[in-house]
Design an enzyme around this catalytic site. Structure first.
Site, short mmCIF file in Angstrom:
data_model
loop_
_atom_site.label_atom_id
_atom_site.label_comp_id
_atom_site.label_asym_id
_atom_site.label_seq_id
_atom_site.Cartn_x
_atom_site.Cartn_y
_atom_site.Cartn_z
N GLY A 92 29.41 71.23 -6.31
CA GLY A 92 28.63 71.53 -5.11
C GLY A 92 27.15 71.17 -5.25
O GLY A 92 26.63 71.01 -6.34
N GLN A 121 34.85 64.89 -8.18
CA GLN A 121 35.18 65.12 -6.76
C GLN A 121 34.27 64.19 -5.98
O GLN A 121 33.06 64.41 -5.90
CB GLN A 121 34.92 66.59 -6.37
CG GLN A 121 35.31 66.87 -4.92
CD GLN A 121 34.86 68.25 -4.46
OE1 GLN A 121 34.16 68.97 -5.16
NE2 GLN A 121 35.25 68.60 -3.25
N ARG A 163 20.71 75.66 -1.45
CA ARG A 163 19.76 76.78 -1.35
C ARG A 163 18.87 76.93 -2.58
O ARG A 163 17.91 77.68 -2.58
CB ARG A 163 20.53 78.10 -1.09
CG ARG A 163 21.06 78.19 0.32
CD ARG A 163 22.12 79.28 0.46
NE ARG A 163 23.43 78.84 -0.03
CZ ARG A 163 24.51 79.62 -0.08
NH1 ARG A 163 24.44 80.88 0.30
NH2 ARG A 163 25.66 79.15 -0.53
N GLU A 206 36.24 83.49 5.24
CA GLU A 206 34.84 83.23 4.92
C GLU A 206 33.93 83.96 5.90
O GLU A 206 34.28 84.12 7.08
CB GLU A 206 34.56 81.72 4.97
CG GLU A 206 35.18 80.97 3.81
CD GLU A 206 34.78 81.55 2.45
OE1 GLU A 206 33.60 81.45 2.08
OE2 GLU A 206 35.64 82.14 1.78
N ALA A 227 32.26 72.81 -10.15
CA ALA A 227 30.83 72.61 -10.39
C ALA A 227 30.31 71.37 -9.69
O ALA A 227 29.39 70.71 -10.16
CB ALA A 227 30.58 72.51 -11.89
C1 UD1 Z 1 32.90 80.75 -2.39
C2 UD1 Z 1 34.18 81.25 -1.69
C3 UD1 Z 1 33.92 82.67 -1.20
C4 UD1 Z 1 33.54 83.56 -2.37
C5 UD1 Z 1 32.35 82.96 -3.14
C6 UD1 Z 1 32.15 83.72 -4.44
C7 UD1 Z 1 35.27 79.31 -0.68
C8 UD1 Z 1 35.54 78.58 0.59
N1 UD1 Z 1 34.49 80.39 -0.59
O1 UD1 Z 1 31.87 80.70 -1.40
O2 UD1 Z 1 35.09 83.18 -0.60
O3 UD1 Z 1 33.22 84.85 -1.90
O4 UD1 Z 1 32.59 81.59 -3.49
O5 UD1 Z 1 31.00 83.30 -5.14
O6 UD1 Z 1 35.79 78.92 -1.71
N2 UD1 Z 1 32.12 73.40 -5.07
C9 UD1 Z 1 32.69 72.20 -5.45
N3 UD1 Z 1 32.98 71.28 -4.48
C10 UD1 Z 1 32.78 71.52 -3.16
C11 UD1 Z 1 32.21 72.77 -2.78
C12 UD1 Z 1 31.91 73.69 -3.76
O7 UD1 Z 1 32.88 71.94 -6.62
O8 UD1 Z 1 33.07 70.64 -2.34
C13 UD1 Z 1 31.82 74.38 -6.12
C14 UD1 Z 1 30.36 74.75 -6.17
O9 UD1 Z 1 29.66 73.91 -7.10
C15 UD1 Z 1 30.40 76.20 -6.67
C16 UD1 Z 1 31.74 76.70 -6.20
O10 UD1 Z 1 32.51 75.57 -5.87
O11 UD1 Z 1 30.34 76.28 -8.08
C17 UD1 Z 1 31.62 77.62 -4.98
O12 UD1 Z 1 31.00 76.89 -3.94
P1 UD1 Z 1 29.90 77.55 -3.03
O13 UD1 Z 1 29.48 76.55 -2.02
O14 UD1 Z 1 28.87 78.22 -3.84
O15 UD1 Z 1 30.83 78.62 -2.26
P2 UD1 Z 1 30.40 80.00 -1.63
O16 UD1 Z 1 29.85 79.76 -0.27
O17 UD1 Z 1 29.59 80.77 -2.59
#
Ligand code: UD1
Ligand code: CA
Length: 466
Positions: A10, A74, A14, A156, A8
């Site tokens: 990120g 993080q 968007r 991805e 959580a």
């Molecule tokens: C991610 C997956 C993708 C999957 C999709 C499903 C990866 C690389 N990709 O993509 O394969 O189909 O979810 O919904 O994992 N987050 C962190 N720290 C970070 C980046 C993200 O905690 O540095 C968290 C975000 O808050 C979020 C989750 O990880 O809750 C997913 O991140 P997001 O950027 O939404 O990934 P997607 O592009 O949706």
């Protein structure tokens, strides 16, 4: 048993928001809370939320609503792999399976997770990914399988080749991984990809390389893993949750005039044979008894309603407790601390706050009752006002059993009116009144016979210059 890591941290770019994405409410509670609830209901032994963007707001809000959640910061938002790694210390010595969830998938539920867990255990897998098959795989990561269907890796969307782009089986973002396998493979993940991020999805290829058993399981439940990345997806998830709740209530004997425009949170209970009209909002643990009718445009927040109630159009109730056979509205406002005993009737444009209304009492029109205690069968006339506030403190009004309050009465608190007393219309009650009395405070009526006719005649003469 298993431990859970919820990602959580990120940004949620968007969403175009100042609020961290995972705190946006879906059907009444932040999307992250739905995910935590699902993990807990499925039996998570230890739950770690990884936060980053939005600072302490995420752990602070979460700790207000849940006990026993651990948090891991993080510091650099450099990908989902690093996010999971950030939870390592908080996971502690836990050595079993680790469930990984994203904080932005509020539609996951305990049944889905339990089912996934069972598949993982039955296959004796080291790593399982929950997948789904879509017509349009959009921006989701693709599940890559070899010629005989064996799971190979996750790619991805941004890094996918044109052929891989065509794959319709996607990564839901839900994983079960043995602890040691997880942290071993995480340490091997590189950031040589389109986003220069450390992808959690890369652990699959590493785990296979080391000979671990990996599988992607199609849960046939894409709706439950919908990831929220935009306001449009937020609205979609909200509608799905409200529809789910309406469905559940209909299965239990509640009538909806139009389920698609009735908004009931998961924490709400409604008894059988109750009828809900459109644009009704039931929130925050509201409990409705049996055979209650709630007509259009009513909002109930944290209320308890007995059986056989009738709420007419446009009422707003917050923290109110109603007995059986109580009628309210149209357009009434019941504020926190309003307690209405059985057979009470509250009519249009009546506001009640922190007051106890005894059995069978009525306030049918245009009144304000605040900080009051009414006995049984009290009748409040139109336009009655409890003057409960003197600019400094609030004071109580007590109307004992059977008091009749004439229209346009002001009760200047603190004041007590004894049982059976009749208050004449237009009275300002400033002192306590003993029981069975008549209270009247009015200027005596004067009648000047023929005065109006003489007045008009004089005015007309002046106008004509006569
Ligand atoms: C991610 C997956 C993708 C999957 C999709 C499903 C990866 C690389 N990709 O993509 O394969 O189909 O979810 O919904 O994992 N987050 C962190 N720290 C970070 C980046 C993200 O905690 O540095 C968290 C975000 O808050 C979020 C989750 O990880 O809750 C997913 O991140 P997001 O950027 O939404 O990934 P997607 O592009 O949706
Ligand atoms: Ca996402």
């Amino acid at each position: 048993m298993f431990a859970t890591i919820i990602l959580a941290a990120g940004k949620g770019t968007r969403m175009k928001s100042d609020v961290p994405k995972v705190l946006h409410p879906v059907a009444g509670i932040p999307m992250l809370f739905h995910v935590i609830k699902a993990a807990q209901a499925a039996g998570s032994e230890r739950t770690v939320v990884v936060y980053g963007h939005g600072g302490e707001l995420v752990p602070q809000k979460t700790a207000e609503s849940f006990d026993g959640i651990a948090f891991a910061l993080q510091e650099t938002l450099n990908g989902t792999a690093k996010a999971v790694e950030a939870a390592k210390t908080a996971i502690g010595t836990y050595s079993g399976d680790i469930l990984i969830l994203c904080g932005d998938t509020p539609l996951v539920d305990a049944a889905l997770l339990a089912n996934f867990l069972e598949h993982h255990r039955r296959a004796k897998a080291d790593l399982s990914v929950l997948s789904a098959t879509l017509n349009d795989a959009g921006n989701y990561g693709r599940i890559v399988r070899d010629w005989n269907g064996k799971f190979r890796s996750i790619v991805e969307a941004r890094d996918a080749s044109p052929e891989e782009k065509q794959i319709r089986e996607i990564n839901s973002g839900i994983y079960l991984v043995k602890r040691d396998v997880l942290f071993q493979t995480l340490s091997e993940v590189q950031c040589t990809n389109a986003q220069q991020e450390y992808y959690l999805t890369d652990i699959v290829a590493h785990a296979l390389y080391h000979g671990y058993t990996c599988q992607a399981i199609d849960g046939k439940a894409f709706e439950k893993t919908l990831g929220i990345n935009s306001r449009a997806e937020l609205a979609q998830a909200t509608q799905i949750l409200y529809r789910r709740k309406a469905q559940e209530l209909m299965e239990n004997g509640v009538t909806f005039v139009d389920p698609s425009s009735t908004y009931i949170e998961a924490t709400v209970q409604v008894g059988r044979d109750s009828i809900l009209y459109p644009n009704v909002f039931l929130e925050k643990g509201t409990t409705i008894g049996e055979r209650v009718t709630i007509r259009q445009g009513c909002t109930l927040i944290g209320c308890t309603i007995g059986n056989d109630g009738y709420l007419k159009d446009g009422c707003y109730l917050e923290g109110a407790v109603l007995g059986d056979d109580v009628a309210v509205g149209p357009y009434a406002h019941l504020r926190p601390g309003s307690v209405l005993e059985n057979h009470v009737k509250i009519g249009n444009f009546v506001e009640i706050k922190k007051s106890h209304i005894g059995e069978g009492s009525k306030a049918s029109h245009l009144s304000y009752i605040g900080d009051a205690t009414l006995g049984r069968d009290v009748n409040i006339g139109c336009g009655t006002i409890t003057c409960n506030y003197d600019g400094f403190g609030k004071h109580r009004t007590v109307l004992e059993d059977g008091v009749f309050v004439g229209s346009d009465t002001q009760l200047v608190a603190p004041v007590t009116v004894g049982k059976g007393t009749i208050i004449a219309a237009g009275t300002t009650v400033t002192r306590d009144v003993p029981e069975e009395s008549l209270v009247i405070s009015r200027v005596e009526q004067k009648v000047l016979k023929g005065w109006a006719a003489r007045f008009r005649e004089k005015k007309l003469r002046e106008k004509d210059g006569r």
